[in-house]
Design a protein around this motif. Structure first.
Motif, PDB file in Angstrom:
ATOM      1  N   ILE B   6       1.146  -1.604  -0.126  1.00 51.39           N
ATOM      2  CA  ILE B   6       0.186  -0.120  -0.242  1.00 51.39           C
ATOM      3  C   ILE B   6       1.003   1.079  -0.257  1.00 51.39           C
ATOM      4  O   ILE B   6       0.182   2.508  -0.719  1.00 51.39           O
ATOM      5  N   THR B   7       1.442   0.946   1.091  1.00 53.66           N
ATOM      6  CA  THR B   7       2.975   2.594   0.724  1.00 53.66           C
ATOM      7  C   THR B   7       3.558   2.783  -0.282  1.00 53.66           C
ATOM      8  O   THR B   7       3.669   3.660  -0.339  1.00 53.66           O
ATOM      9  N   ARG B   8       4.451   1.259  -0.554  1.00 50.20           N
ATOM     10  CA  ARG B   8       4.491   1.694  -2.171  1.00 50.20           C
ATOM     11  C   ARG B   8       3.335   1.722  -3.597  1.00 50.20           C
ATOM     12  O   ARG B   8       3.559   2.754  -4.927  1.00 50.20           O
ATOM     13  N   GLY B   9       2.593   1.539  -3.112  1.00 49.19           N
ATOM     14  CA  GLY B   9       1.676   1.669  -3.613  1.00 49.19           C
ATOM     15  C   GLY B   9       0.987   3.246  -4.042  1.00 49.19           C
ATOM     16  O   GLY B   9       0.315   3.772  -5.384  1.00 49.19           O
ATOM     17  N   ASP B  10       0.461   3.624  -2.652  1.00 44.89           N
ATOM     18  CA  ASP B  10       1.043   5.559  -3.058  1.00 44.89           C
ATOM     19  C   ASP B  10       1.889   5.889  -3.560  1.00 44.89           C
ATOM     20  O   ASP B  10       1.496   7.307  -4.601  1.00 44.89           O
ATOM     21  N   ALA B  11       3.083   6.005  -3.441  1.00 43.41           N
ATOM     22  CA  ALA B  11       3.734   6.475  -3.771  1.00 43.41           C
ATOM     23  C   ALA B  11       3.852   6.835  -5.773  1.00 43.41           C
ATOM     24  O   ALA B  11       3.897   7.626  -5.642  1.00 43.41           O
ATOM     25  N   THR B  12       3.928   5.275  -5.758  1.00 41.50           N
ATOM     26  CA  THR B  12       3.398   5.254  -7.188  1.00 41.50           C
ATOM     27  C   THR B  12       2.697   5.756  -7.882  1.00 41.50           C
ATOM     28  O   THR B  12       2.680   6.347  -8.919  1.00 41.50           O
ATOM     29  N   ARG B  13       1.073   5.559  -7.264  1.00 37.99           N
ATOM     30  CA  ARG B  13       0.024   6.426  -8.119  1.00 37.99           C
ATOM     31  C   ARG B  13       0.094   8.090  -7.632  1.00 37.99           C
ATOM     32  O   ARG B  13      -0.292   8.426  -8.396  1.00 37.99           O
ATOM     33  N   ARG B  14       0.818   8.745  -6.974  1.00 39.18           N
ATOM     34  CA  ARG B  14       1.258   9.734  -6.380  1.00 39.18           C
ATOM     35  C   ARG B  14       2.122  10.413  -7.423  1.00 39.18           C
ATOM     36  O   ARG B  14       1.914  10.614  -8.691  1.00 39.18           O
ATOM     37  N   ALA B  15       3.274   9.222  -7.999  1.00 38.36           N
ATOM     38  CA  ALA B  15       4.300   9.910  -9.259  1.00 38.36           C
ATOM     39  C   ALA B  15       3.315   9.372 -10.440  1.00 38.36           C
ATOM     40  O   ALA B  15       3.715  10.742 -11.232  1.00 38.36           O
ATOM     41  N   VAL B  16       2.491   8.907 -10.837  1.00 36.72           N
ATOM     42  CA  VAL B  16       1.674   8.566 -12.091  1.00 36.72           C
ATOM     43  C   VAL B  16       0.617   9.289 -12.259  1.00 36.72           C
ATOM     44  O   VAL B  16       0.529  10.682 -12.795  1.00 36.72           O
TER      45      VAL B  16
END
Lengths: 140, 129
Positions: B6-16
């Motif tokens: 979830i942490t990695r996903g949130d960071a990726t989602r914000r980056a994209v």
């Protein structure tokens, strides 16, 4: 007001949707249609009745479009759906039965590529190739 | 669901998708859709988009083509906006939609292109302000 449409061959309307549908299915789909009806017998015989009554007794029996036009549209729709290969094959037989030529059917399937994509058209063309092989005498 | 996905996903989602989009979505979230947000954050963003085995530019093109081909037009503007961060160019997007025309039909590609044009115009208007 007469709510009962004429049958495709112009004979007087029959008394029931079922009888009208049975005549229309025999005229359009011939043996391929009867095979579908027979296959339903031990799983859902009532569904066979609905199949006679609505698509064939009501819709295909309406005046306003020739059976040839109706099969042109049906082949295009089934090919475009991409999920109805067995039904497409039945209606490719039907299209030949009601007077469409192999060339005309091929043109319709090629046009499907524009609206539904090349895979749908390719699958349709290969289904037609299979059906046409069983009708060697029919006009190209 | 593992916290690090979830942490990695949130960071990726914000980056994209950008912080503004993610913050806006978070503000609209309720008890009803919070578990769903966790699911897509961990799976779509924390697993698929987070992988570096293909580039984000390529994922952008794939995603836009898939959305158009399956008729899920509602998400196309969001993913057009994301191209500003994934690096997919207008040419990349056009080429992806050319594939849609061939494999899924011209009308779907046509509508997707119309949405892309509108979104690019809005993005350019935003930068002019």
């Amino acid at each position: 007001m007469n709510m009962t449409p004429e049958t495709p061959d112009g004979t007087p309307p029959s008394d029931t949707r079922l009888a009208r549908g049975q005549r229309a299915l025999a005229a359009i789909d011939g043996q391929a249609g009867q095979n579908v009806i027979d296959a339903l017998d031990d799983i859902a015989p009532d569904f066979a009745t609905y199949l006679f009554e609505f698509p064939f007794g009501d819709i295909y029996s309406r005046p306003g479009l020739s059976l040839r036009d109706r099969e042109l549209a049906t082949v295009a729709m089934l090919a475009a759906m991409g999920t109805a290969q067995p039904q497409l094959k039945v209606h490719l037989e039907a299209a030949l039965n009601v007077g469409l030529s192999k060339d005309e059917i091929t043109e319709v399937l090629m046009q499907t590529a524009v609206y539904a994509g090349f895979p749908a058209a390719l699958n349709g063309l290969f289904a037609a190739k299979e059906i046409f092989a069983h009708h060697p005498g029919t006009a190209p | 669901m593992s916290d690090d996905r979830i942490t990695r996903g949130d960071a990726t989602r914000r980056a994209v998708l950008g912080d503004a989009h993610v913050d806006r979505a978070a503000a609209g979230q309720t008890d009803l859709d919070a578990p769903f947000t966790d699911l897509i954050t961990a799976s779509a963003w924390g697993t698929v988009w987070a992988s570096d085995r293909i580039t984000r530019r390529e994922r952008s093109m794939l995603t836009l083509a898939l959305l158009a081909a399956t008729g899920n037009f509602e998400e196309i503007p969001m993913h057009i906006r994301a191209t500003a961060r994934t690096g997919a160019s207008k040419t990349d997007v056009l080429e992806a939609f050319q594939h849609v025309a061939i494999y899924a039909g011209v009308p779907r590609a046509n509508h997707a292109l119309k949405l892309a044009k509108q979104t690019y115009a809005e993005m350019e208007a935003d930068t002019d302000e």
